[in-house]
Design an enzyme around this catalytic site. Sequence first.
Site, PDB file in Angstrom:
ATOM      1  N   HIS A 292     -17.510  -7.858  -1.110  1.00  0.00           N
ATOM      2  CA  HIS A 292     -16.371  -6.837  -0.850  1.00  0.00           C
ATOM      3  C   HIS A 292     -15.599  -7.706  -2.789  1.00  0.00           C
ATOM      4  O   HIS A 292     -14.592  -7.664  -2.600  1.00  0.00           O
ATOM      5  CB  HIS A 292     -15.070  -6.420  -0.211  1.00  0.00           C
ATOM      6  CG  HIS A 292     -15.661  -6.636   0.852  1.00  0.00           C
ATOM      7  ND1 HIS A 292     -16.532  -4.910   0.946  1.00  0.00           N
ATOM      8  CD2 HIS A 292     -15.366  -6.719   2.088  1.00  0.00           C
ATOM      9  CE1 HIS A 292     -16.513  -4.737   1.939  1.00  0.00           C
ATOM     10  NE2 HIS A 292     -16.225  -5.215   2.951  1.00  0.00           N
TER      11      HIS A 292
ATOM     12  N   GLU B 126      -7.866   7.978   5.949  1.00  0.00           N
ATOM     13  CA  GLU B 126      -8.653   8.401   4.648  1.00  0.00           C
ATOM     14  C   GLU B 126      -9.625   9.303   5.159  1.00  0.00           C
ATOM     15  O   GLU B 126     -10.798   8.769   5.435  1.00  0.00           O
ATOM     16  CB  GLU B 126      -8.321   7.313   4.005  1.00  0.00           C
ATOM     17  CG  GLU B 126      -7.126   6.782   3.026  1.00  0.00           C
ATOM     18  CD  GLU B 126      -6.999   5.227   2.231  1.00  0.00           C
ATOM     19  OE1 GLU B 126      -8.068   5.121   2.350  1.00  0.00           O
ATOM     20  OE2 GLU B 126      -6.379   5.050   1.805  1.00  0.00           O
TER      21      GLU B 126
ATOM     22  N   LYS C  30       0.924  -0.976  -0.053  1.00  0.00           N
ATOM     23  CA  LYS C  30       0.170   0.146  -0.200  1.00  0.00           C
ATOM     24  C   LYS C  30       0.774   1.032   0.064  1.00  0.00           C
ATOM     25  O   LYS C  30       0.434   1.945  -0.887  1.00  0.00           O
ATOM     26  CB  LYS C  30      -0.862  -0.369   1.148  1.00  0.00           C
ATOM     27  CG  LYS C  30      -1.644  -0.870   1.106  1.00  0.00           C
ATOM     28  CD  LYS C  30      -3.194  -1.025   2.526  1.00  0.00           C
ATOM     29  CE  LYS C  30      -3.924  -2.173   2.571  1.00  0.00           C
ATOM     30  NZ  LYS C  30      -3.782  -3.335   3.716  1.00  0.00           N
TER      31      LYS C  30
ATOM     32  N   ARG D  27      -2.280  -8.639 -12.676  1.00  0.00           N
ATOM     33  CA  ARG D  27      -1.867  -9.757 -13.531  1.00  0.00           C
ATOM     34  C   ARG D  27      -3.462 -10.462 -14.165  1.00  0.00           C
ATOM     35  O   ARG D  27      -3.617  -9.061 -14.146  1.00  0.00           O
ATOM     36  CB  ARG D  27      -1.990 -11.040 -11.765  1.00  0.00           C
ATOM     37  CG  ARG D  27      -3.424 -10.120 -11.169  1.00  0.00           C
ATOM     38  CD  ARG D  27      -3.861 -11.464 -10.154  1.00  0.00           C
ATOM     39  NE  ARG D  27      -4.677 -11.498  -9.189  1.00  0.00           N
ATOM     40  CZ  ARG D  27      -6.215 -10.883  -9.475  1.00  0.00           C
ATOM     41  NH1 ARG D  27      -6.818 -11.310 -10.784  1.00  0.00           N
ATOM     42  NH2 ARG D  27      -7.070 -10.377  -8.884  1.00  0.00           N
TER      43      ARG D  27
END
Length: 499
Positions: free
Chosen positions: A237, A202, A118, A294
Amino acid sequence: MSKIRKILVANRGEIALRIMRTAREMGISTVAVYSEADRRALHVQYADEAVLIGPPASSESYLKIDNIIAAAKKTDADAIHPGYGFLSENEMFAQRVEDEGLVFIGPSPKAINIMGSKLAAKAAVAKFNVPLVPGTSEPITDINKAKKVASTIGYPILIKASAGGGGKGMRIVEDEASFDEQMARAVGEATSAFGDGSVFIEKYITKPRHIEFQIFGDKHGNVVHLFERECSIQRRHQKVVEEAPSSIVTPAIRAAMGEAAINVAKSCGYYNAGTVEFIMDDQLNFYFLEMNTRLQVEHPVTEEITGLDLVKLQIKIAEGEKLPFQQDELSIHGHAIEIRVYAEDPANNFLPDIGTLNTYKRPQGHGIRVDDGFEQGMDIPFYYDPMIAKLICRADNREAAIQKMIRAIDEYEITGLETTLGFCRFVMKHEAFRSGNFDTRFVENYFTPAALQKSDATDDWVAAALAITLENGKKVSPKIETPTMQPSENNWRKRKFDS
């Protein structure tokens, strides 16, 4: 770099078959690897060679780097394609493949490493002016400092653990009054789960859309994007319905997001296939979320609107070839939708189901594609992801693609276990989806098992009325009542009228 002669596919199921079919078209031999649970799997039957690599558990087979490398050496394969999942985003695996003198059909280990962190990913893309969700660029533990940051950003805000994922150490804070309590909980959870109490602050995006861009780069510095995919219909999710293009992305937004996606790739010297994921708010502002290094599960919708074989592109780039086109030579043709057919029970919180495919008949017709790894009579193993197939429909426009998908779902016959087919039909028929006015909380906002049963029961009753009309030659005026849905042995419709 010389041409690839033989590819070992370090994966299973539909993606292994997908890769092998393109390889065969290119005159390249293939090697399958399989666990003891996959002895009868279709990818094992299809490949030119197959090697057993371990017991059923993926930790003892598909995730065993030494076993996969040994299989490649044993069969004299000169390249390895990781597919998606398993080891596809493992930098140590990519590095080991290269160290053994084999070709890794994917990005560099360095790019996988940067985009897998991250902090490193945000730091890399920030240098290229890629939009980031407002928040802290470094982890934070001081509660007073964190509160000042939150006040500057504006509520609601999201506190999330620096060291891990899975929802642990994550808290939504609606206002300053609840900040201290939620911060303490987030730090406590993060410390307990990861041994690291540092967190990020955030801005919390309300009504978020999940929009991603397919990018491709070659080893000569060229990077393009192949447009966007809308992936906002999710459960737990995880995506269930994907489409291309998005119904809310305008040409101007597409150009801006596409440029940002290309810059993300350039920030880490990326080559081969990758996906840049963005989160978009209800004002159509977009922010970088992450990069998947990917091929994606949902890559077929991009293939359908571009006419490109993405696996073929991957192989050619791995061989050292340049991209065969520039950005201005690419365009969108029509609309494509993909649903993931999972062995899950939507009426029971989408819990996985296992069993035998007593009936398995694929839909057919113009613009319909099924990518799967099963046949009728096969068992769905509980060791792996419960996806049975991907059903993809393409048409000239979005409404036609939706109608085609409904028809294809109705023709897809699966019995013996529960599937997500009925839920996906519910999505296709729902006004929020059809209008394009939805976000990642579609399931939370609209779906209940009762709504699904009501929809199916109403459809059954209308079909019965139509059958009687056709048989008797009489006009039937049905009462608008919804009959009670009786439970059945599977979640998708049996054939109702035998001729």
